[in-house]
Design a protein around this motif. Structure first.
Motif, PDB file in Angstrom:
ATOM      1  N   VAL A 210      21.508  34.351  51.125  1.00 44.50           N
ATOM      2  CA  VAL A 210      22.864  34.775  51.492  1.00 44.50           C
ATOM      3  C   VAL A 210      23.898  33.969  50.709  1.00 44.50           C
ATOM      4  O   VAL A 210      24.886  34.521  50.199  1.00 44.50           O
ATOM      5  CB  VAL A 210      23.079  34.625  53.009  1.00 44.50           C
ATOM      6  N   ALA A 211      23.698  32.656  50.611  1.00 45.27           N
ATOM      7  CA  ALA A 211      24.641  31.816  49.877  1.00 45.27           C
ATOM      8  C   ALA A 211      24.694  32.201  48.405  1.00 45.27           C
ATOM      9  O   ALA A 211      25.776  32.319  47.812  1.00 45.27           O
ATOM     10  CB  ALA A 211      24.256  30.347  50.031  1.00 45.27           C
ATOM     11  N   THR A 212      23.533  32.418  47.814  1.00 46.75           N
ATOM     12  CA  THR A 212      23.493  32.810  46.407  1.00 46.75           C
ATOM     13  C   THR A 212      24.150  34.167  46.193  1.00 46.75           C
ATOM     14  O   THR A 212      24.900  34.373  45.226  1.00 46.75           O
ATOM     15  CB  THR A 212      22.039  32.852  45.908  1.00 46.75           C
ATOM     16  N   GLY A 213      23.886  35.096  47.096  1.00 46.91           N
ATOM     17  CA  GLY A 213      24.519  36.403  46.991  1.00 46.91           C
ATOM     18  C   GLY A 213      26.026  36.321  47.114  1.00 46.91           C
ATOM     19  O   GLY A 213      26.758  37.018  46.396  1.00 46.91           O
ATOM     20  N   PHE A 214      26.509  35.460  48.004  1.00 44.91           N
ATOM     21  CA  PHE A 214      27.958  35.305  48.151  1.00 44.91           C
ATOM     22  C   PHE A 214      28.574  34.729  46.885  1.00 44.91           C
ATOM     23  O   PHE A 214      29.669  35.150  46.477  1.00 44.91           O
ATOM     24  CB  PHE A 214      28.273  34.392  49.338  1.00 44.91           C
ATOM     25  N   ILE A 215      27.896  33.773  46.260  1.00 41.82           N
ATOM     26  CA  ILE A 215      28.413  33.192  45.019  1.00 41.82           C
ATOM     27  C   ILE A 215      28.545  34.261  43.943  1.00 41.82           C
ATOM     28  O   ILE A 215      29.563  34.356  43.241  1.00 41.82           O
ATOM     29  CB  ILE A 215      27.498  32.048  44.554  1.00 41.82           C
ATOM     30  N   VAL A 216      27.527  35.088  43.810  1.00 42.65           N
ATOM     31  CA  VAL A 216      27.553  36.139  42.797  1.00 42.65           C
ATOM     32  C   VAL A 216      28.638  37.163  43.107  1.00 42.65           C
ATOM     33  O   VAL A 216      29.422  37.569  42.235  1.00 42.65           O
ATOM     34  CB  VAL A 216      26.177  36.807  42.694  1.00 42.65           C
ATOM     35  N   LEU A 217      28.707  37.588  44.374  1.00 40.14           N
ATOM     36  CA  LEU A 217      29.692  38.605  44.743  1.00 40.14           C
ATOM     37  C   LEU A 217      31.121  38.079  44.603  1.00 40.14           C
ATOM     38  O   LEU A 217      32.021  38.823  44.187  1.00 40.14           O
ATOM     39  CB  LEU A 217      29.449  39.064  46.184  1.00 40.14           C
ATOM     40  N   SER A 218      31.348  36.814  44.932  1.00 38.84           N
ATOM     41  CA  SER A 218      32.697  36.265  44.800  1.00 38.84           C
ATOM     42  C   SER A 218      33.105  36.178  43.336  1.00 38.84           C
ATOM     43  O   SER A 218      34.275  36.415  42.991  1.00 38.84           O
ATOM     44  CB  SER A 218      32.771  34.881  45.456  1.00 38.84           C
ATOM     45  N   ALA A 219      32.143  35.854  42.463  1.00 35.16           N
ATOM     46  CA  ALA A 219      32.458  35.814  41.035  1.00 35.16           C
ATOM     47  C   ALA A 219      32.797  37.208  40.515  1.00 35.16           C
ATOM     48  O   ALA A 219      33.778  37.386  39.777  1.00 35.16           O
ATOM     49  CB  ALA A 219      31.282  35.225  40.260  1.00 35.16           C
ATOM     50  N   VAL A 220      31.994  38.203  40.910  1.00 34.58           N
ATOM     51  CA  VAL A 220      32.273  39.578  40.490  1.00 34.58           C
ATOM     52  C   VAL A 220      33.593  40.062  41.091  1.00 34.58           C
ATOM     53  O   VAL A 220      34.401  40.713  40.415  1.00 34.58           O
ATOM     54  CB  VAL A 220      31.113  40.499  40.890  1.00 34.58           C
ATOM     55  N   GLY A 221      33.812  39.751  42.374  1.00 35.67           N
ATOM     56  CA  GLY A 221      35.061  40.159  43.010  1.00 35.67           C
ATOM     57  C   GLY A 221      36.268  39.529  42.358  1.00 35.67           C
ATOM     58  O   GLY A 221      37.305  40.187  42.177  1.00 35.67           O
ATOM     59  N   GLY A 222      36.161  38.250  41.987  1.00 38.10           N
ATOM     60  CA  GLY A 222      37.267  37.600  41.300  1.00 38.10           C
ATOM     61  C   GLY A 222      37.580  38.248  39.974  1.00 38.10           C
ATOM     62  O   GLY A 222      38.754  38.427  39.610  1.00 38.10           O
ATOM     63  N   LEU A 224      36.989  41.407  39.190  1.00 41.01           N
ATOM     64  CA  LEU A 224      37.585  42.718  39.440  1.00 41.01           C
ATOM     65  C   LEU A 224      39.042  42.600  39.871  1.00 41.01           C
ATOM     66  O   LEU A 224      39.894  43.391  39.431  1.00 41.01           O
ATOM     67  CB  LEU A 224      36.784  43.447  40.522  1.00 41.01           C
ATOM     68  N   VAL A 225      39.335  41.619  40.730  1.00 38.01           N
ATOM     69  CA  VAL A 225      40.721  41.421  41.160  1.00 38.01           C
ATOM     70  C   VAL A 225      41.606  41.052  39.977  1.00 38.01           C
ATOM     71  O   VAL A 225      42.720  41.565  39.828  1.00 38.01           O
ATOM     72  CB  VAL A 225      40.785  40.335  42.255  1.00 38.01           C
ATOM     73  N   TRP A 227      41.103  41.826  36.888  1.00 32.87           N
ATOM     74  CA  TRP A 227      41.234  43.003  36.031  1.00 32.87           C
ATOM     75  C   TRP A 227      42.245  43.990  36.592  1.00 32.87           C
ATOM     76  O   TRP A 227      43.047  44.568  35.849  1.00 32.87           O
ATOM     77  CB  TRP A 227      39.871  43.670  35.879  1.00 32.87           C
ATOM     78  N   ARG A 228      42.251  44.169  37.909  1.00 33.22           N
ATOM     79  CA  ARG A 228      43.181  45.117  38.527  1.00 33.22           C
ATOM     80  C   ARG A 228      44.610  44.587  38.541  1.00 33.22           C
ATOM     81  O   ARG A 228      45.563  45.364  38.507  1.00 33.22           O
ATOM     82  CB  ARG A 228      42.730  45.429  39.954  1.00 33.22           C
ATOM     83  N   LYS A 229      44.757  43.266  38.626  1.00 34.88           N
ATOM     84  CA  LYS A 229      46.094  42.680  38.707  1.00 34.88           C
ATOM     85  C   LYS A 229      46.713  42.411  37.341  1.00 34.88           C
ATOM     86  O   LYS A 229      47.845  41.945  37.268  1.00 34.88           O
ATOM     87  CB  LYS A 229      46.036  41.360  39.492  1.00 34.88           C
ATOM     88  N   ARG A 230      45.996  42.698  36.292  1.00 33.50           N
ATOM     89  CA  ARG A 230      46.493  42.339  34.979  1.00 33.50           C
ATOM     90  C   ARG A 230      47.777  43.079  34.634  1.00 33.50           C
ATOM     91  O   ARG A 230      48.676  42.542  33.982  1.00 33.50           O
ATOM     92  CB  ARG A 230      45.429  42.587  33.921  1.00 33.50           C
ATOM     93  N   HIS A 231      47.896  44.336  35.090  1.00 32.55           N
ATOM     94  CA  HIS A 231      49.094  45.117  34.790  1.00 32.55           C
ATOM     95  C   HIS A 231      50.311  44.550  35.541  1.00 32.55           C
ATOM     96  O   HIS A 231      51.404  44.482  34.993  1.00 32.55           O
ATOM     97  CB  HIS A 231      48.886  46.581  35.157  1.00 32.55           C
ATOM     98  N   ARG A 232      50.094  44.145  36.797  1.00 33.00           N
ATOM     99  CA  ARG A 232      51.214  43.554  37.544  1.00 33.00           C
ATOM    100  C   ARG A 232      51.658  42.261  36.915  1.00 33.00           C
ATOM    101  O   ARG A 232      52.866  41.970  36.822  1.00 33.00           O
ATOM    102  CB  ARG A 232      50.771  43.325  38.995  1.00 33.00           C
ATOM    103  N   PHE A 233      50.688  41.464  36.452  1.00 34.60           N
ATOM    104  CA  PHE A 233      51.049  40.206  35.802  1.00 34.60           C
ATOM    105  C   PHE A 233      51.777  40.460  34.490  1.00 34.60           C
ATOM    106  O   PHE A 233      52.732  39.776  34.146  1.00 34.60           O
ATOM    107  CB  PHE A 233      49.771  39.370  35.562  1.00 34.60           C
ATOM    108  N   ALA A 234      51.312  41.488  33.764  1.00 42.97           N
ATOM    109  CA  ALA A 234      51.985  41.830  32.499  1.00 42.97           C
ATOM    110  C   ALA A 234      53.410  42.313  32.761  1.00 42.97           C
ATOM    111  O   ALA A 234      54.331  42.004  31.993  1.00 42.97           O
ATOM    112  CB  ALA A 234      51.189  42.893  31.760  1.00 42.97           C
ATOM    113  N   LYS A 235      53.609  43.036  33.864  1.00 44.37           N
ATOM    114  CA  LYS A 235      54.953  43.489  34.207  1.00 44.37           C
ATOM    115  C   LYS A 235      55.837  42.321  34.561  1.00 44.37           C
ATOM    116  O   LYS A 235      57.021  42.273  34.176  1.00 44.37           O
ATOM    117  CB  LYS A 235      54.868  44.472  35.377  1.00 44.37           C
ATOM    118  N   ALA A 236      55.270  41.342  35.306  1.00 44.59           N
ATOM    119  CA  ALA A 236      56.061  40.148  35.630  1.00 44.59           C
ATOM    120  C   ALA A 236      56.399  39.364  34.379  1.00 44.59           C
ATOM    121  O   ALA A 236      57.462  38.747  34.263  1.00 44.59           O
ATOM    122  CB  ALA A 236      55.274  39.261  36.606  1.00 44.59           C
ATOM    123  N   ALA A 237      55.451  39.377  33.404  1.00 45.61           N
ATOM    124  CA  ALA A 237      55.726  38.658  32.162  1.00 45.61           C
ATOM    125  C   ALA A 237      56.851  39.321  31.375  1.00 45.61           C
ATOM    126  O   ALA A 237      57.574  38.662  30.640  1.00 45.61           O
ATOM    127  CB  ALA A 237      54.462  38.608  31.303  1.00 45.61           C
TER     128      ALA A 237
END
Length: 237
Positions: A210-222, A224-225, A227-237
């Protein structure tokens, strides 16, 4: 009659000029670079990864060992030691509960020391370099939404621990929100690594998986987040 008193000459002797030069922003930044370079060099010689193989000194046990490990953890993170290895070592040496307490205390301690070093020695010099649009956007997010931004950085791995510390120190983020966001945001991933370290002897156990799976999923989730927020950050820039 009374002769006019001559005006006092401004004190601008060699001592004053030398003190101004030593306290100038770039002199303090140079001192920060020297301190960090010396810390990183000493960490390469110390090699904290040895704790995973050779363990903790046998004469140190109980609460004293946990306290000393937390202090050593904080110093090691200032010297750019990888936190995942330290978290694994905390779990392997002290178990889940004591290891998590030591790792979180060391995380907050190391972040606080790095923040103070960056704020006192580097902020004045580094803020003159914040001119690019991406740097200005990052500075604006940390200055206006410090707690929320730092909490997100700690929850989703991807940004190096030291880089987040010194970016926050360069911004106008306050010290207390920075420490609170670091402590709260570091709990999930730190706990996962500590549990993995404590259960490393049983790699097929449910807790380790479970711990190993959480580490992998959190890395993938980070990723993805980000990647999705890149446009908002570019707009703020």
């Amino acid at each position: 009659m009374f002769e006019p008193v001559p005006a006092a000459r401004p004190r601008n002797g060699p001592a004053l000029r030398c003190s101004k030069a030593l306290l100038s922003p770039w002199s303090r930044f140079s001192l920060l670079v020297v301190v960090l370079a010396a810390s990183a060099s000493s960490m390469l010689l110390f090699d904290p990864q040895r704790m995973l193989s050779s363990g903790w000194p046998s004469q140190l046990t109980g609460g004293t060992a946990v306290l000393l490990f937390g202090l050593a953890y904080g110093v090691c993170t200032v010297a750019f030691a990888p936190r995942p290895l330290l978290n694994l070592a905390a779990g392997a040496l002290f178990g889940t509960q004591a290891g998590l307490a030591a790792a979180l205390a060391g995380t907050v301690l190391g972040a606080g020391i790095s923040f103070l070093l960056g704020r006192v020695l580097g902020q004045d010099a580094l803020r003159t370099l914040v001119r690019g649009r991406w740097l200005k956007a990052a500075d604006g997010l940390l200055s206006r939404h410090g707690f929320r931004s730092m909490l997100a950085l700690r929850l989703f791995p991807g940004v190096p621990f030291a880089a987040a510390n010194y970016c926050a120190a360069t911004s106008r983020m306050r010290y207390t929100p920075f420490l609170l966001a670091t402590g709260l945001g570091s709990i999930p991933n730190t706990a996962a690594y500590v549990v993995a370290g404590s259960e490393a002897a049983s790699p097929t156990s449910p807790a380790f998986l479970v711990a190993t799976g959480f580490i992998v999923l959190s890395a993938v989730g980070g990723a993805l987040v980000a990647w999705r927020k890149r446009h908002r950050f570019a707009k703020a820039a």
